[in-house]
Scaffold this active site. Sequence first.
Site, PDB file in Angstrom:
ATOM      1  N   ASP A 141      37.213 -34.707 -15.018  1.00  0.00           N
ATOM      2  CA  ASP A 141      35.865 -35.183 -14.723  1.00  0.00           C
ATOM      3  C   ASP A 141      35.940 -35.959 -13.414  1.00  0.00           C
ATOM      4  OD1 ASP A 141      33.461 -36.538 -14.543  1.00  0.00           O
ATOM      5  OD2 ASP A 141      33.575 -37.443 -16.532  1.00  0.00           O
ATOM      6  N   ASN A 173      32.986 -30.192  -4.479  1.00  0.00           N
ATOM      7  CA  ASN A 173      31.903 -29.279  -4.787  1.00  0.00           C
ATOM      8  C   ASN A 173      31.273 -29.519  -6.165  1.00  0.00           C
ATOM      9  OD1 ASN A 173      30.407 -26.602  -4.331  1.00  0.00           O
ATOM     10  ND2 ASN A 173      31.507 -26.218  -6.243  1.00  0.00           N
ATOM     11  N   TYR A 193      19.164 -36.277  -7.585  1.00  0.00           N
ATOM     12  CA  TYR A 193      20.013 -35.332  -6.852  1.00  0.00           C
ATOM     13  C   TYR A 193      19.877 -35.542  -5.343  1.00  0.00           C
ATOM     14  CZ  TYR A 193      21.789 -30.731  -5.362  1.00  0.00           C
ATOM     15  OH  TYR A 193      22.483 -29.702  -4.757  1.00  0.00           O
ATOM     16  N   LYS A 242      22.945 -36.694  -2.917  1.00  0.00           N
ATOM     17  CA  LYS A 242      23.400 -35.837  -1.823  1.00  0.00           C
ATOM     18  C   LYS A 242      23.277 -36.537  -0.478  1.00  0.00           C
ATOM     19  CE  LYS A 242      24.828 -32.110  -3.881  1.00  0.00           C
ATOM     20  NZ  LYS A 242      26.272 -31.786  -3.863  1.00  0.00           N
ATOM     21  N   THR A 266      22.269 -20.143  -7.735  1.00  0.00           N
ATOM     22  CA  THR A 266      23.251 -20.342  -8.773  1.00  0.00           C
ATOM     23  C   THR A 266      22.546 -20.787 -10.054  1.00  0.00           C
ATOM     24  OG1 THR A 266      23.665 -22.698  -8.399  1.00  0.00           O
ATOM     25  CG2 THR A 266      24.853 -21.140  -6.985  1.00  0.00           C
TER      26      THR A 266
END
Length: 201
Positions: free
Chosen positions: A63, A90, A163, A167, A197
């Site tokens: 993790d 990633n 998110y 980022k 994805t």
Amino acid sequence: MPLNGKVALVTGSGRNIGRSIALALAKDGADVVVNARTNEKEVNVVADEVRALGVKALPLLADVGNRAQLEKLLEDSISELGRIDIVVNNAGFIRDSMPQKMDEEEFAAVVRVHLKGHFCTIRHAMAHWRERWKADGEKPLGGRLISTSSEAALIGALGSGNYSAAKAGITALTLSAAREVLRFGCTANVLVPRARTRMNM
């Protein structure tokens, strides 16, 4: 091949973008540490694909948001393959919710895996590089640190404030790391990939 003798660690490489990166590095001759958080089957499949390209593969579960697990991941990688030359951050996931509905756990979970996960990998990789750099008379190492950000950090993704924030933090963190690793003769860069994805379907 240009990466013969190099060892690459790719987090979140059990599928999708991470898998593609791992295979691309293997095609260029790098041995690859294939990492995912819990899916042993996925990392073993990708590791077999890497080995089929004629290089070494080491499948390891960890993790990335857990500093102790990440430290062990690096230690096991170095023990088995001798060193780490390339790190590709990633690993990630999403927990979408509109800001007025998002709870603290949804925010913290995404920041933990993306931003803290990148920090943990960068922290331990840089410690490894500093140790090697010192032991080798402070000669340039040629290490490469690559972080995965997103256009969400630039435009603010609808329903993905956690998110987008994580980022954006990754970009700032990597810019700072880029200045730090220069003295080791290494570089740090940020990629902003676009792909279809399971994260965005």
